[in-house]
Design an enzyme around this catalytic site. Structure first.
Site, PDB file in Angstrom:
ATOM      1  N   GLY A   1       0.812  -1.215   0.000  1.00  0.00           N
ATOM      2  CA  GLY A   1       0.000   0.000   0.000  1.00  0.00           C
ATOM      3  C   GLY A   1       0.844   1.263   0.000  1.00  0.00           C
ATOM      4  CG  ASP A   2       0.257   3.742   2.191  1.00  0.00           C
ATOM      5  OD1 ASP A   2      -0.918   4.059   1.927  1.00  0.00           O
ATOM      6  OD2 ASP A   2       0.580   3.145   3.238  1.00  0.00           O
TER       7      ASP A   2
ATOM      8  N   GLY B   1      -5.953   5.568   2.032  1.00  0.00           N
ATOM      9  CA  GLY B   1      -5.590   6.983   2.063  1.00  0.00           C
ATOM     10  C   GLY B   1      -4.804   7.279   0.808  1.00  0.00           C
ATOM     11  CG  HIS B   2      -5.873   6.469  -2.544  1.00  0.00           C
ATOM     12  ND1 HIS B   2      -6.837   5.903  -3.317  1.00  0.00           N
ATOM     13  CD2 HIS B   2      -5.293   5.454  -1.858  1.00  0.00           C
ATOM     14  CE1 HIS B   2      -6.858   4.594  -3.104  1.00  0.00           C
ATOM     15  NE2 HIS B   2      -5.937   4.296  -2.223  1.00  0.00           N
TER      16      HIS B   2
ATOM     17  N   GLY C   1      -2.132   8.679  10.478  1.00  0.00           N
ATOM     18  CA  GLY C   1      -0.971   9.471  10.909  1.00  0.00           C
ATOM     19  C   GLY C   1       0.160   8.626  11.493  1.00  0.00           C
TER      20      GLY C   1
ATOM     21  N   GLY D   1       8.409  12.801  -8.061  1.00  0.00           N
ATOM     22  CA  GLY D   1       7.956  13.842  -7.132  1.00  0.00           C
ATOM     23  C   GLY D   1       6.461  13.689  -6.945  1.00  0.00           C
TER      24      GLY D   1
ATOM     25  CG  ASP E   1      11.159  11.864  -5.684  1.00  0.00           C
ATOM     26  OD1 ASP E   1      10.417  10.990  -6.143  1.00  0.00           O
ATOM     27  OD2 ASP E   1      10.847  12.587  -4.708  1.00  0.00           O
TER      28      ASP E   1
ATOM     29  CG  ASN F   1      -9.352   0.366   4.560  1.00  0.00           C
ATOM     30  OD1 ASN F   1      -9.999   0.884   3.654  1.00  0.00           O
ATOM     31  ND2 ASN F   1      -9.005  -0.909   4.531  1.00  0.00           N
TER      32      ASN F   1
HETATM   33  P1  2SA Z   1      -7.728  -2.497   8.085  1.00  0.00           P
HETATM   34  O1  2SA Z   1      -7.968  -1.184   8.783  1.00  0.00           O
HETATM   35  O2  2SA Z   1      -8.536  -3.623   8.664  1.00  0.00           O
HETATM   36  O3  2SA Z   1      -7.840  -2.422   6.604  1.00  0.00           O
HETATM   37  O4  2SA Z   1      -6.188  -2.862   8.449  1.00  0.00           O
HETATM   38  C1  2SA Z   1      -5.646  -4.126   8.120  1.00  0.00           C
HETATM   39  C2  2SA Z   1      -4.223  -4.002   7.610  1.00  0.00           C
HETATM   40  O5  2SA Z   1      -4.233  -3.265   6.378  1.00  0.00           O
HETATM   41  C3  2SA Z   1      -3.362  -2.170   6.487  1.00  0.00           C
HETATM   42  N1  2SA Z   1      -3.904  -1.003   5.778  1.00  0.00           N
HETATM   43  C4  2SA Z   1      -3.157  -0.132   5.118  1.00  0.00           C
HETATM   44  N2  2SA Z   1      -1.850  -0.174   4.768  1.00  0.00           N
HETATM   45  C5  2SA Z   1      -1.382   0.903   4.104  1.00  0.00           C
HETATM   46  N3  2SA Z   1      -2.123   2.039   3.844  1.00  0.00           N
HETATM   47  C6  2SA Z   1      -3.414   2.082   4.197  1.00  0.00           C
HETATM   48  N4  2SA Z   1      -4.089   3.249   4.166  1.00  0.00           N
HETATM   49  C7  2SA Z   1      -3.619   4.377   5.008  1.00  0.00           C
HETATM   50  C8  2SA Z   1      -2.611   5.220   4.237  1.00  0.00           C
HETATM   51  C9  2SA Z   1      -3.066   3.802   6.300  1.00  0.00           C
HETATM   52  C10 2SA Z   1      -2.859   4.747   7.476  1.00  0.00           C
HETATM   53  O6  2SA Z   1      -2.836   5.457   3.066  1.00  0.00           O
HETATM   54  O7  2SA Z   1      -1.599   5.641   4.785  1.00  0.00           O
HETATM   55  O8  2SA Z   1      -3.156   5.934   7.441  1.00  0.00           O
HETATM   56  O9  2SA Z   1      -2.375   4.226   8.520  1.00  0.00           O
HETATM   57  C11 2SA Z   1      -4.003   0.957   4.806  1.00  0.00           C
HETATM   58  N5  2SA Z   1      -5.253   0.663   5.218  1.00  0.00           N
HETATM   59  C12 2SA Z   1      -5.178  -0.549   5.806  1.00  0.00           C
HETATM   60  C13 2SA Z   1      -3.307  -1.852   7.987  1.00  0.00           C
HETATM   61  O10 2SA Z   1      -2.161  -1.095   8.331  1.00  0.00           O
HETATM   62  C14 2SA Z   1      -3.307  -3.241   8.579  1.00  0.00           C
HETATM   63  O11 2SA Z   1      -2.014  -3.783   8.508  1.00  0.00           O
HETATM   64  P1  GDP Z   2      -1.705   5.429  -2.301  1.00  0.00           P
HETATM   65  O1  GDP Z   2      -2.413   4.953  -1.077  1.00  0.00           O
HETATM   66  O2  GDP Z   2      -1.075   4.334  -3.075  1.00  0.00           O
HETATM   67  O3  GDP Z   2      -2.552   6.340  -3.160  1.00  0.00           O
HETATM   68  O4  GDP Z   2      -0.480   6.333  -1.782  1.00  0.00           O
HETATM   69  P2  GDP Z   2      -0.508   7.435  -0.621  1.00  0.00           P
HETATM   70  O5  GDP Z   2      -1.154   8.664  -1.138  1.00  0.00           O
HETATM   71  O6  GDP Z   2      -1.016   6.846   0.653  1.00  0.00           O
HETATM   72  O7  GDP Z   2       1.044   7.650  -0.387  1.00  0.00           O
HETATM   73  C1  GDP Z   2       1.899   8.046  -1.420  1.00  0.00           C
HETATM   74  C2  GDP Z   2       2.551   9.391  -1.022  1.00  0.00           C
HETATM   75  O8  GDP Z   2       3.637   9.650  -1.874  1.00  0.00           O
HETATM   76  C3  GDP Z   2       1.616  10.585  -1.182  1.00  0.00           C
HETATM   77  O9  GDP Z   2       1.936  11.522  -0.199  1.00  0.00           O
HETATM   78  C4  GDP Z   2       1.948  11.116  -2.577  1.00  0.00           C
HETATM   79  O10 GDP Z   2       1.706  12.508  -2.709  1.00  0.00           O
HETATM   80  C5  GDP Z   2       3.428  10.848  -2.633  1.00  0.00           C
HETATM   81  N1  GDP Z   2       3.959  10.525  -3.974  1.00  0.00           N
HETATM   82  C6  GDP Z   2       3.367   9.828  -4.989  1.00  0.00           C
HETATM   83  N2  GDP Z   2       4.239   9.661  -6.007  1.00  0.00           N
HETATM   84  C7  GDP Z   2       5.393  10.251  -5.620  1.00  0.00           C
HETATM   85  C8  GDP Z   2       6.687  10.386  -6.230  1.00  0.00           C
HETATM   86  O11 GDP Z   2       6.950   9.920  -7.320  1.00  0.00           O
HETATM   87  N3  GDP Z   2       7.637  11.062  -5.491  1.00  0.00           N
HETATM   88  C9  GDP Z   2       7.390  11.596  -4.253  1.00  0.00           C
HETATM   89  N4  GDP Z   2       8.386  12.223  -3.618  1.00  0.00           N
HETATM   90  N5  GDP Z   2       6.187  11.484  -3.662  1.00  0.00           N
HETATM   91  C10 GDP Z   2       5.213  10.810  -4.335  1.00  0.00           C
HETATM   92 MG    MG Z   3      -2.360   5.188   1.000  1.00  0.00          MG
END
Ligand code: 2SA
Ligand code: GDP
Ligand code: MG
Length: 422
Positions: free
Chosen positions: A12-13, A40-41, A299, A412, A330, A38
């Site tokens: 994820g992320d 976060g994009h 967070g 970026g 980057d 759950n």
């Molecule tokens: P859940 O709440 O039941 O879906 O949690 C189960 C596991 O899935 C993971 N999980 C995630 N991992 C990465 N990013 C997610 N979204 C947010 C983000 C997470 C945050 O974009 O940053 O803000 O903490 C996400 N959602 C669920 C979770 O960490 C558990 O391991």
């Molecule tokens: P998602 O859950 O897959 O949509 O990803 P998140 O938004 O949770 O986390 C990705 C983070 O990296 C966000 O803060 C984006 O703005 C940032 N991001 C995405 N692509 C790039 C990149 O190529 N370079 C940098 N430095 N940041 C990026």
């Molecule tokens: Mg995310």
């Protein structure tokens, strides 16, 4: 009709939201197939930073209609909170966001139970976002859940919700501090407010098919969090891979033309569970700081480590990517050298494939290749050959190892920080 699917290839992320925002520009519909708030994009567009959770990222594009599909779970008050935040940014979402009437509802009681279940697990907890995702999908699978279509007959709604709550009361007793009357009263207000957003997704997508529309599917979470193919039990409660797209939406499988795997140039994970390439040292701290690796929903600091191609090969075996988007290249700009995991062994034996057993995964020995860093900024790069040769070598190593072309390279956070290869 042609459908492009954007899926997270790691934990994820990876930056799915950013690619989804770019591709929404040429799509009439942007759909979420699974998960809830759950996810976060983060999208950085026109100098504004938007955080999306249950809403699809296609909303940033004024011409794109957005659908929260049947495979999703929706906490209605959070849905409105997110819409209000977009409104504050001046984004007009009128007639551009719909929820499938088959999507399940996440109630406050599910969120409380999420917390209680985590406490029950003690040291072995999952590290969920506590958004009630697991309990809502559990209600769905035990056929006691309420769907969006159940919100509109007050009598039936009350009966069904009371039944769900009674079950939890039996299990948790006084530990469950929840007032069902309060929730019922809240829905008296929410019912007329949510009604215009709730549609039958099947004819909606059927009509898109007839109009030969371009559809974008925005995956949430990622393959390693998939309930079947991820690092169970440290996963989320939906199918985050291609399977979830097929069941969560009614697209017509013939329409799927592209399945893009989004891969961060290193690895991160939030929550508990084995993470073989995690770096609990200066490398991990640098990746966390330079990459601003903080959860968008909770967070929490994200755990960081080297890129893991054993993970990526497994992810590709499950999702069959047509191309990859390598993101956050980057963040690696200042490293002298970079490590990439290429195989695991366990108790001296080389492993074929990715272990299904979490205890084995927690014990694997990781074998790395070391590549030279480039020690130059990449954020200004506009074309592939603007990237330093060592950065291109890093990208080409991944391509060759996994056998999939890296079509996009993120350098970026902003929309235009994306190198597109022809
Ligand atoms: P859940 O709440 O039941 O879906 O949690 C189960 C596991 O899935 C993971 N999980 C995630 N991992 C990465 N990013 C997610 N979204 C947010 C983000 C997470 C945050 O974009 O940053 O803000 O903490 C996400 N959602 C669920 C979770 O960490 C558990 O391991
Ligand atoms: P998602 O859950 O897959 O949509 O990803 P998140 O938004 O949770 O986390 C990705 C983070 O990296 C966000 O803060 C984006 O703005 C940032 N991001 C995405 N692509 C790039 C990149 O190529 N370079 C940098 N430095 N940041 C990026
Ligand atoms: Mg995310």
């Amino acid at each position: 009709m042609s459908t492009t699917v954007v899926l997270g290839a790691q934990w994820g992320d990876e930056g799915k939201g950013k690619l989804a925002d770019i591709l929404a520009n040429e799509s009439q519909l942007c759909c979420r197939a699974q998960g809830g708030n759950n996810a976060g994009h983060t999208i950085v567009a026109n100098g504004v930073t938007y955080d999306f959770h249950i809403l699809p990222s296609g909303l940033v594009n004024p011409n794109c209609v957005n659908v929260v599909g049947s495979g999703c779970v929706v906490h209605v008050p959070s849905f409105f909170k997110e819409l209000e935040a977009l409104d504050k940014h001046g984004l007009d979402t009128t007639d551009r966001i719909y929820i499938s009437d088959r999507a399940h509802v996440v109630f406050d009681v599910h969120q409380l139970v999420d917390g209680l279940e985590e406490v029950e697990l003690g040291g072995g907890n999952i590290g969920t976002t506590r958004k009630g995702i697991g309990p809502a999908y559990s209600s769905k699978m035990t056929r006691s859940g309420l769907r969006m279509c159940d919100l509109f007959d007050e009598e039936v709604f009350e009966k069904k919700l009371r039944r769900v709550v009674d079950g939890y009361k039996k299990r948790f007793g006084d530990l469950l501090k929840y007032d069902v009357e309060e929730e019922i009263a809240k829905y008296k207000e929410l019912r007329p407010k949510i009604a215009p957003y709730v549609v039958d997704q099947v004819p909606l997508l059927q009509s898109a098919k007839e109009k030969n529309a371009k559809i974008l599917v925005e995956g949430a979470n990622a393959l390693m969090l998939d309930i079947d193919y991820g690092t169970y039990p440290f996963v989320t409660s939906s199918n985050t891979g291609l399977g979830g797209v097929i069941t969560g939406l009614t697209l017509g499988w013939r329409s799927i033309k592209e399945v893009i795997g989004v891969v961060k140039a290193y690895t991160t994970r939030v929550g508990s569970g084995p993470f073989p390439t995690e770096q609990l040292n200066e490398v991990g701290e640098t990746l966390q700081k330079v990459g601003h690796e903080v959860g968008v929903t909770t967070g929490r600091k994200r755990r960081c480590g080297w890129l893991d191609l054993v993970v990526l090969k497994h992810s590709h075996a499950c999702n069959d990517y047509t191309s990859l988007n390598l993101t956050k290249l980057d963040v690696l700009d200042d490293f002298e050298e970079l490590k990439i995991a290429t195989s695991y062994s366990h108790k001296g034996q080389k492993l074929e494939g990715f272990p299904s057993n979490p205890d084995v995964l927690a014990e694997v020995e990781v074998h790395y290749e070391t590549l030279p860093g480039w020690k130059k900024p990449t954020t200004g790069a506009k074309s592939y050959y603007d990237l330093p040769s060592q950065a291109r070598a890093y990208i080409e190593f991944i391509e060759k190892f996994v056998g999939v072309k890296v079509k996009w390279v993120g350098v970026g956070p902003a929309r235009d920080h994306m190198v597109v290869r022809s």
